[in-house]
Design a protein around this motif. Sequence first.
Motif, PDB file in Angstrom:
ATOM      1  N   ASP A   1       0.841  -1.174  -0.195  1.00  0.00           N
ATOM      2  CA  ASP A   1       0.001  -0.103  -0.125  1.00  0.00           C
ATOM      3  C   ASP A   1       0.841   1.275   0.128  1.00  0.00           C
ATOM      4  N   LYS A   2       2.089   1.374  -0.394  1.00  0.00           N
ATOM      5  CA  LYS A   2       2.907   2.543  -0.422  1.00  0.00           C
ATOM      6  C   LYS A   2       3.162   2.821  -1.604  1.00  0.00           C
ATOM      7  N   THR A   3       3.349   4.227  -1.764  1.00  0.00           N
ATOM      8  CA  THR A   3       3.750   5.067  -2.977  1.00  0.00           C
ATOM      9  C   THR A   3       5.097   4.853  -3.196  1.00  0.00           C
ATOM     10  N   VAL A   4       5.708   4.029  -4.215  1.00  0.00           N
ATOM     11  CA  VAL A   4       7.025   3.948  -4.650  1.00  0.00           C
ATOM     12  C   VAL A   4       7.569   4.574  -5.844  1.00  0.00           C
TER      13      VAL A   4
ATOM     14  N   ALA B   1      15.476  -2.778 -13.437  1.00  0.00           N
ATOM     15  CA  ALA B   1      13.966  -2.306 -13.103  1.00  0.00           C
ATOM     16  C   ALA B   1      12.980  -2.995 -13.893  1.00  0.00           C
ATOM     17  N   ILE B   2      13.321  -3.403 -15.084  1.00  0.00           N
ATOM     18  CA  ILE B   2      12.262  -4.234 -15.786  1.00  0.00           C
ATOM     19  C   ILE B   2      11.924  -5.575 -15.348  1.00  0.00           C
ATOM     20  N   GLN B   3      13.176  -6.180 -14.361  1.00  0.00           N
ATOM     21  CA  GLN B   3      12.744  -7.188 -13.558  1.00  0.00           C
ATOM     22  C   GLN B   3      11.955  -7.181 -12.588  1.00  0.00           C
ATOM     23  N   PHE B   4      12.390  -6.011 -11.479  1.00  0.00           N
ATOM     24  CA  PHE B   4      11.520  -6.059 -10.321  1.00  0.00           C
ATOM     25  C   PHE B   4      10.143  -5.147 -10.228  1.00  0.00           C
ATOM     26  N   VAL B   5      10.097  -4.193 -11.285  1.00  0.00           N
ATOM     27  CA  VAL B   5       8.880  -3.297 -11.236  1.00  0.00           C
ATOM     28  C   VAL B   5       7.466  -4.048 -11.319  1.00  0.00           C
ATOM     29  N   PRO B   6       7.323  -5.137 -12.249  1.00  0.00           N
ATOM     30  CA  PRO B   6       6.286  -5.998 -11.914  1.00  0.00           C
ATOM     31  C   PRO B   6       5.954  -6.477 -10.713  1.00  0.00           C
ATOM     32  N   GLU B   7       7.012  -6.882  -9.914  1.00  0.00           N
ATOM     33  CA  GLU B   7       6.805  -7.370  -8.398  1.00  0.00           C
ATOM     34  C   GLU B   7       6.366  -6.262  -7.638  1.00  0.00           C
ATOM     35  N   VAL B   8       7.216  -5.134  -7.600  1.00  0.00           N
ATOM     36  CA  VAL B   8       6.947  -3.991  -6.830  1.00  0.00           C
ATOM     37  C   VAL B   8       5.540  -3.487  -7.095  1.00  0.00           C
ATOM     38  N   ALA B   9       5.009  -3.294  -8.400  1.00  0.00           N
ATOM     39  CA  ALA B   9       3.567  -3.028  -8.756  1.00  0.00           C
ATOM     40  C   ALA B   9       2.597  -3.979  -8.044  1.00  0.00           C
ATOM     41  N   ARG B  10       2.737  -5.115  -7.939  1.00  0.00           N
ATOM     42  CA  ARG B  10       2.053  -6.031  -7.220  1.00  0.00           C
ATOM     43  C   ARG B  10       1.999  -5.833  -5.818  1.00  0.00           C
ATOM     44  N   GLN B  11       2.941  -5.230  -5.146  1.00  0.00           N
ATOM     45  CA  GLN B  11       2.919  -5.065  -3.715  1.00  0.00           C
ATOM     46  C   GLN B  11       2.398  -3.793  -3.483  1.00  0.00           C
ATOM     47  N   ALA B  12       2.833  -2.706  -4.058  1.00  0.00           N
ATOM     48  CA  ALA B  12       2.733  -1.307  -3.845  1.00  0.00           C
ATOM     49  C   ALA B  12       1.283  -0.847  -3.748  1.00  0.00           C
ATOM     50  N   GLY B  13       0.949   0.258  -3.394  1.00  0.00           N
ATOM     51  CA  GLY B  13      -0.133   0.827  -3.635  1.00  0.00           C
ATOM     52  C   GLY B  13      -0.346   1.577  -4.840  1.00  0.00           C
TER      53      GLY B  13
ATOM     54  N   THR C   1       2.765   3.038  -7.981  1.00  0.00           N
ATOM     55  CA  THR C   1       4.320   2.735  -8.503  1.00  0.00           C
ATOM     56  C   THR C   1       4.477   3.997  -9.517  1.00  0.00           C
ATOM     57  N   LEU C   2       5.444   4.753  -9.179  1.00  0.00           N
ATOM     58  CA  LEU C   2       5.771   5.764 -10.289  1.00  0.00           C
ATOM     59  C   LEU C   2       7.008   5.320 -10.919  1.00  0.00           C
ATOM     60  N   VAL C   3       7.142   5.095 -12.271  1.00  0.00           N
ATOM     61  CA  VAL C   3       8.436   4.793 -12.931  1.00  0.00           C
ATOM     62  C   VAL C   3       8.776   6.258 -13.516  1.00  0.00           C
ATOM     63  N   PHE C   4      10.142   6.778 -13.196  1.00  0.00           N
ATOM     64  CA  PHE C   4      10.581   7.819 -13.987  1.00  0.00           C
ATOM     65  C   PHE C   4      11.769   7.394 -14.801  1.00  0.00           C
ATOM     66  N   GLN C   5      11.379   7.611 -16.004  1.00  0.00           N
ATOM     67  CA  GLN C   5      12.301   7.134 -17.229  1.00  0.00           C
ATOM     68  C   GLN C   5      12.990   8.432 -17.850  1.00  0.00           C
TER      69      GLN C   5
ATOM     70  N   ASP D   1      -3.510   0.549 -13.615  1.00  0.00           N
ATOM     71  CA  ASP D   1      -4.208   1.598 -13.191  1.00  0.00           C
ATOM     72  C   ASP D   1      -3.255   2.263 -12.190  1.00  0.00           C
ATOM     73  N   ASP D   2      -2.750   1.613 -11.315  1.00  0.00           N
ATOM     74  CA  ASP D   2      -1.945   1.877 -10.302  1.00  0.00           C
ATOM     75  C   ASP D   2      -0.248   2.131 -10.641  1.00  0.00           C
ATOM     76  N   VAL D   3      -0.013   2.227 -11.735  1.00  0.00           N
ATOM     77  CA  VAL D   3       1.298   2.583 -12.236  1.00  0.00           C
ATOM     78  C   VAL D   3       1.441   3.650 -13.283  1.00  0.00           C
ATOM     79  N   ASP D   4       2.277   4.656 -13.002  1.00  0.00           N
ATOM     80  CA  ASP D   4       2.458   5.601 -13.911  1.00  0.00           C
ATOM     81  C   ASP D   4       3.991   5.844 -14.468  1.00  0.00           C
ATOM     82  N   VAL D   5       4.020   6.262 -15.758  1.00  0.00           N
ATOM     83  CA  VAL D   5       5.274   6.440 -16.320  1.00  0.00           C
ATOM     84  C   VAL D   5       5.425   7.714 -16.429  1.00  0.00           C
ATOM     85  N   ILE D   6       6.404   8.449 -15.867  1.00  0.00           N
ATOM     86  CA  ILE D   6       6.739   9.934 -16.021  1.00  0.00           C
ATOM     87  C   ILE D   6       8.116  10.133 -16.778  1.00  0.00           C
ATOM     88  N   SER D   7       8.157  10.803 -17.560  1.00  0.00           N
ATOM     89  CA  SER D   7       9.371  11.060 -18.544  1.00  0.00           C
ATOM     90  C   SER D   7      10.052  12.423 -18.108  1.00  0.00           C
ATOM     91  N   ASP D   8       9.370  13.292 -17.285  1.00  0.00           N
ATOM     92  CA  ASP D   8       9.829  14.523 -16.953  1.00  0.00           C
ATOM     93  C   ASP D   8      11.206  14.086 -15.891  1.00  0.00           C
TER      94      ASP D   8
END
Length: 549
Positions: free
Chosen positions: A236-239, A248-260, A262-266, A367-374
């Motif tokens: 339930d955390k914002t990560v 990142a491509i290996q652990f992000v799917p697992e983090v997204a399953r646990q976290a409330g 997930t913000l991916v800054f690329q 829906d709970d994952v955002d990709v941010i390019s800024d």
Amino acid sequence: MLPPIRPRTQRSEAFLAVGREPSGVLTKMKNRRARALPLKPHKTLEKNASQRSSAILMEEDFVNSVRSGSPRFIIVGAGMSGLCMAIRLKQAGFDNVTVLESSDEVGGTWHKNTYPNAGCDIPSYLYCYSFAPNYDWSMKYARQPEILAYFRNCVERFSLRPHLRFRTTVRAATFDEDTATWQVTTDAGDRLTAEFLVSAVGQLNRPNIPAIPGIESFAGASWHSARWNHEFDLTDKTVAVIGNGASAIQFVPEVARQAGRTLVFQRTPSWIHPLHNYRYPHWARWMFRTLPICARAHRSWIYLMCDMRVFAFRSGSKLNLEYARWLRSRMRKVIPPEQWSTLIPDYAPGCKRVLLSSDYLQTLQRDDVDVISDHVDRFDADAVLTSNQRYPIDAAIFATGFQANAFLQPLDIRGRNGQSLDDAWAGRPKAYGGIAVAGFPNLFLLYGPNTNLGHNSIIFMVERQVGYITKCLRRMQNTGARRIEVRKDAMECYDREIQQQLASSIWAGDCTSWYKTADGSIPNNWSGSATAFWRRMKKAKHTDFEISR
């Protein structure tokens, strides 16, 4: 002076090293009895270790006799490279070997990187030593626990434990010209002496955490993916995940399953190739264990397929353009059109490492994952800020790679006349064959400058280096020499050739990657196929070295 050796006997070279050109592998396998025994990935193999270790000597580069008065070797690092060097030295008859490791266990990268779903993007049957094949891999692309188990079992299999010294960090090493020895200083203040020093610290061992303003004021949890914080509960955390590379491509799917959330800054998007990982069926594992020639053929096929990929990594080639078209079509099938410009690169595949995943792009559609390019401008106490928005977060995970261009740092290495290796490499790291540097006698590097690959197994490259070093040691034995040093003109000539080839490679493209330095030079990557490196390293060119008493 090195002890003499008995005349060497003829031994067939194994293409699985891979030590024969592809065209001859099937003939060689038909005419040769399989000599390697399977290595169970989850069981310690102590029984009959001596018989097994002698049974897997497949190259003519090594003799199987132990001599008294053996020179002293210090190897820095007990990862894949250091273990390979130690095993081959022992098999060559050099028993006076000490391996210094800063961690509490062997494995290097595979001991330290324990993030969720950590694994290798090189097929398992190619990601193991040719002289110690594992015929019981569970998956095409093994995960971290199984790979680490393999290297631990190699330690037991070849009786390396007595040679290992853990929790020992090397701070400095100085060459003593009067005694032709290396004086090595540890963090505990101990001084060790050896005739030969081998650096096996690799390229991907120092996590890179960017100097983002305000990071010291962030009150939440933060860590680098290579030093995963297993104590932090993601539920339930914002990560915030800073970076979108191979980890990142290996652990992000697992983090997204646990976290409330997930913000991916690329910074820039990556080319994603489908992973197509799978478990080997029981019948296949039984066949590989029972009929090793089948495993050898499987490994050879994987090697050929991997090595041919280098032709698709040539700048502007039809193969590269076709590969880009194929990857683009595959990625468009799993991401909506409105995200194409955000998630599909506009640079050529291979300029940055092509990443393998079958669930990363799908995870970004949650829906709970955002990709941010800024661009990430700064942190404050509970948020990460870009130029456009403030994002409150509970934790920040840095998937920002390693200080890959800083070879051997922060070690203070000093060669002849007190010359610092940092000074010698002030312009750009360079080494003959990635193993030898002018001005630094009796120093060998493994996985040094210009030996990295973007398409094949680095273990193959390290084995070629270890074989070359052993040829040099044999030359010293035959001549009674005490020191060996690559000639500066030979090193410079080698480096110019490699850099000329790299200048027209895909890695010299207009993307930003860890393959390149800020000035655009490429100190990490080898310029061609793995087979081309094998050909170059097959015979030691002794005229390129000063070998003296």
